[in-house]
Design an enzyme around this catalytic site. Structure first.
Site, PDB file in Angstrom:
ATOM      1  N   ASN A  77     101.685 -49.761 152.392  1.00  0.00           N
ATOM      2  CA  ASN A  77     101.562 -51.134 151.888  1.00  0.00           C
ATOM      3  C   ASN A  77     100.111 -51.509 151.573  1.00  0.00           C
ATOM      4  O   ASN A  77      99.810 -52.673 151.329  1.00  0.00           O
ATOM      5  CB  ASN A  77     102.149 -52.129 152.900  1.00  0.00           C
ATOM      6  CG  ASN A  77     101.435 -52.093 154.246  1.00  0.00           C
ATOM      7  OD1 ASN A  77     100.460 -51.371 154.417  1.00  0.00           O
ATOM      8  ND2 ASN A  77     101.917 -52.868 155.196  1.00  0.00           N
ATOM      9  N   HIS A 136      97.518 -51.045 153.704  1.00  0.00           N
ATOM     10  CA  HIS A 136      96.676 -51.391 154.857  1.00  0.00           C
ATOM     11  C   HIS A 136      95.591 -50.344 155.088  1.00  0.00           C
ATOM     12  O   HIS A 136      95.757 -49.167 154.805  1.00  0.00           O
ATOM     13  CB  HIS A 136      97.502 -51.673 156.125  1.00  0.00           C
ATOM     14  CG  HIS A 136      98.089 -50.496 156.832  1.00  0.00           C
ATOM     15  ND1 HIS A 136      99.358 -50.504 157.351  1.00  0.00           N
ATOM     16  CD2 HIS A 136      97.580 -49.277 157.133  1.00  0.00           C
ATOM     17  CE1 HIS A 136      99.592 -49.344 157.930  1.00  0.00           C
ATOM     18  NE2 HIS A 136      98.536 -48.577 157.817  1.00  0.00           N
ATOM     19  N   GLU A 154      96.806 -55.378 157.989  1.00  0.00           N
ATOM     20  CA  GLU A 154      98.031 -55.506 157.219  1.00  0.00           C
ATOM     21  C   GLU A 154      97.856 -56.541 156.103  1.00  0.00           C
ATOM     22  O   GLU A 154      96.948 -57.378 156.162  1.00  0.00           O
ATOM     23  CB  GLU A 154      99.164 -55.962 158.142  1.00  0.00           C
ATOM     24  CG  GLU A 154      99.521 -54.937 159.237  1.00  0.00           C
ATOM     25  CD  GLU A 154     100.369 -53.777 158.720  1.00  0.00           C
ATOM     26  OE1 GLU A 154     100.167 -53.330 157.579  1.00  0.00           O
ATOM     27  OE2 GLU A 154     101.231 -53.301 159.473  1.00  0.00           O
TER      28      GLU A 154
HETATM   29  C1  GLP Z   1      98.348 -45.714 160.402  1.00  0.00           C
HETATM   30  C2  GLP Z   1      96.861 -45.917 160.622  1.00  0.00           C
HETATM   31  C3  GLP Z   1      96.101 -45.964 159.318  1.00  0.00           C
HETATM   32  C4  GLP Z   1      96.521 -44.828 158.436  1.00  0.00           C
HETATM   33  C5  GLP Z   1      97.987 -44.935 158.142  1.00  0.00           C
HETATM   34  C6  GLP Z   1      98.508 -43.884 157.186  1.00  0.00           C
HETATM   35  O1  GLP Z   1      99.025 -46.884 160.104  1.00  0.00           O
HETATM   36  N1  GLP Z   1      96.578 -47.099 161.369  1.00  0.00           N
HETATM   37  O2  GLP Z   1      94.709 -45.930 159.582  1.00  0.00           O
HETATM   38  O3  GLP Z   1      95.780 -44.827 157.237  1.00  0.00           O
HETATM   39  O4  GLP Z   1      98.646 -44.782 159.390  1.00  0.00           O
HETATM   40  O5  GLP Z   1      98.974 -42.804 157.876  1.00  0.00           O
HETATM   41  P1  GLP Z   1      99.393 -41.426 157.261  1.00  0.00           P
HETATM   42  O6  GLP Z   1      98.121 -40.726 156.981  1.00  0.00           O
HETATM   43  O7  GLP Z   1     100.162 -40.772 158.345  1.00  0.00           O
HETATM   44  O8  GLP Z   1     100.171 -41.701 156.052  1.00  0.00           O
END
Ligand code: GLP
Length: 251
Positions: free
Chosen positions: A134, A136, A141
């Site tokens: 989304n 973030h 968020e």
């Molecule tokens: C979590 C972390 C983020 C990260 C996101 C994406 O929500 N708080 O910092 O960027 O995951 O994760 P992934 O790399 O597993 O897609």
């Protein structure tokens, strides 16, 4: 903003690790801001490899992590502290007193004060970053404002669902987290931002294509950063038309 397009995720991760290593070659006691999630896993693999081969030295580093789930003990396999130990800290000789991650079972207000004090007193030489589906960054968020400092955040259902793949059930995913604010991220001197996978297309289009900065897609604030390098593979890049101000380099 600079965009580097690689052939694969592994190449992106190796390049990200190389950029972080370079910071430490120039300044062995640099401060690195670190991220969790699946995306940085290979970045840490290459950092550990560089340390073992004597091509980089992170043993004098100071590190600060973006976020942590509230309610998860540092020994819990889904806590970000556990993740960081497994993937990086246990292998690079970094001193425990130089590791800053919010503790998920301590009083959040106390943890926020501790984390903000570190950020107030230290400047981040480099921040490793990825993005949620989304948009973030950290756990900032979509919302009405860009938060400046560490704060408590209520996770959206989309984030909980997306991150539930790492838990045994959706019910186990915490509802709250502590995260660095967008202000802390933006004050890092250099940002190395890595993304892969079509599920990140919505966020990456908003960040890289022509368009305004909005807290509804928090990652868009990176458009304003003076030294942000975004590294993505061609599978993802193929579907994005970078804004005119983005310098694009193909590996
Ligand atoms: C979590 C972390 C983020 C990260 C996101 C994406 O929500 N708080 O910092 O960027 O995951 O994760 P992934 O790399 O597993 O897609």
């Amino acid at each position: 903003m600079k965009l580097i397009v690689t052939h694969s995720y592994e190449e992106s991760a190796a390049l990200s690790a190389q950029m972080i290593s370079q910071v430490f070659l120039e300044k062995p006691e640099a401060v690195m801001g670190l991220a969790t999630g699946t995306t940085p896993v290979s970045v840490y693999k290459y950092m550990v490899k560089a340390q073992k081969e004597g091509k980089a030295d992170f043993s004098r580093a100071q590190s600060i992590n973006l976020d942590e789930y509230i309610g998860l003990d540092p020994e819990n396999v889904n806590s970000y502290m556990y993740f960081m130990r497994e993937h990086l800290f246990n292998h690079i000789g970094i001193l425990p007193e130089n590791i800053y991650i919010p503790n998920g079972i301590m009083n959040p207000d106390t943890e926020i004060v501790r984390m903000n004090r570190f950020l107030d007193e230290n400047s981040l030489d480099v921040q490793l970053l990825s993005v949620g589906t989304n948009g973030h960054i950290g756990f900032n968020e979509p919302g009405e404002v860009f938060y400046d400092k560490y704060h408590v955040v209520e996770l959206t259902e989309e984030t909980r669902r997306s991150n539930s793949r790492l838990f045994s059930s959706l019910d186990e995913v915490p509802r709250e987290a502590i995260t660095m604010g967008a202000g802390g991220i933006m004050r890092a001197q250099k940002i190395v931002f890595l993304a892969t996978g079509s599920e990140k297309l919505y966020a990456m289009k908003a960040i890289l294509e022509e368009g305004n900065v909005t807290p509804q897609i928090p990652g868009t604030i990176l458009k304003f950063h003076r030294d942000c390098t975004i590294i993505i593979d061609e599978m993802l890049a193929r579907q994005i038309t970078p804004a005119s101000g983005v310098e694009v380099v193909h590996c």
